[in-house]
Design a protein around this motif. Structure first.
Motif, mmCIF file in Angstrom:
data_model
loop_
_atom_site.group_PDB
_atom_site.id
_atom_site.type_symbol
_atom_site.label_atom_id
_atom_site.label_comp_id
_atom_site.label_asym_id
_atom_site.label_seq_id
_atom_site.Cartn_x
_atom_site.Cartn_y
_atom_site.Cartn_z
ATOM 1 N N ASP A 108 2.629 9.238 -6.179
ATOM 2 C CA ASP A 108 3.507 10.874 -5.935
ATOM 3 C C ASP A 108 5.456 10.738 -7.224
ATOM 4 O O ASP A 108 4.413 12.169 -7.401
ATOM 5 N N MET A 154 1.535 3.795 -2.930
ATOM 6 C CA MET A 154 1.341 5.051 -2.626
ATOM 7 C C MET A 154 2.638 6.009 -3.594
ATOM 8 O O MET A 154 1.919 7.569 -4.073
ATOM 9 N N ASP A 199 0.726 -1.252 -0.102
ATOM 10 C CA ASP A 199 0.297 0.175 -0.107
ATOM 11 C C ASP A 199 1.022 1.020 0.043
ATOM 12 O O ASP A 199 0.589 2.525 -0.542
ATOM 13 N N THR A 200 1.937 1.059 0.411
ATOM 14 C CA THR A 200 2.764 2.222 1.046
ATOM 15 C C THR A 200 3.810 2.335 -0.487
ATOM 16 O O THR A 200 4.176 3.267 -0.788
#
Length: 66
Positions: A31, A27, A23-24
């Motif tokens: 970016d 994300m 998940d990290t």
């Protein structure tokens, strides 16, 4: 039997941890410069982990007689 349960719980913990880590990573990837193929692979891996987590959770639940 108890050792099997503890082993399943350890595996479940590892899978949940990897799922959160993905998940990290996903994300953070969104970016920056986006490599769609890489993100797609990460998401597929995350879905497989979710399925594995559900399978292990169902194995840990006691059978309920109807």
């Amino acid at each position: 039997m108890l050792a099997d349960r503890e082993s399943l719980q350890r595996q479940l913990h590892q899978l949940r941890s990897e799922h959160r880590d993905l998940d990290t990573v996903i994300m953070r990837s969104l970016d920056g410069v986006v490599d769609q193929l890489h993100i797609q692979r990460l998401k597929k891996r995350k879905l497989r982990l979710k399925d594995d987590i559900a399978r292990l959770e169902s194995q840990l639940l006691p059978d309920i007689s109807a």
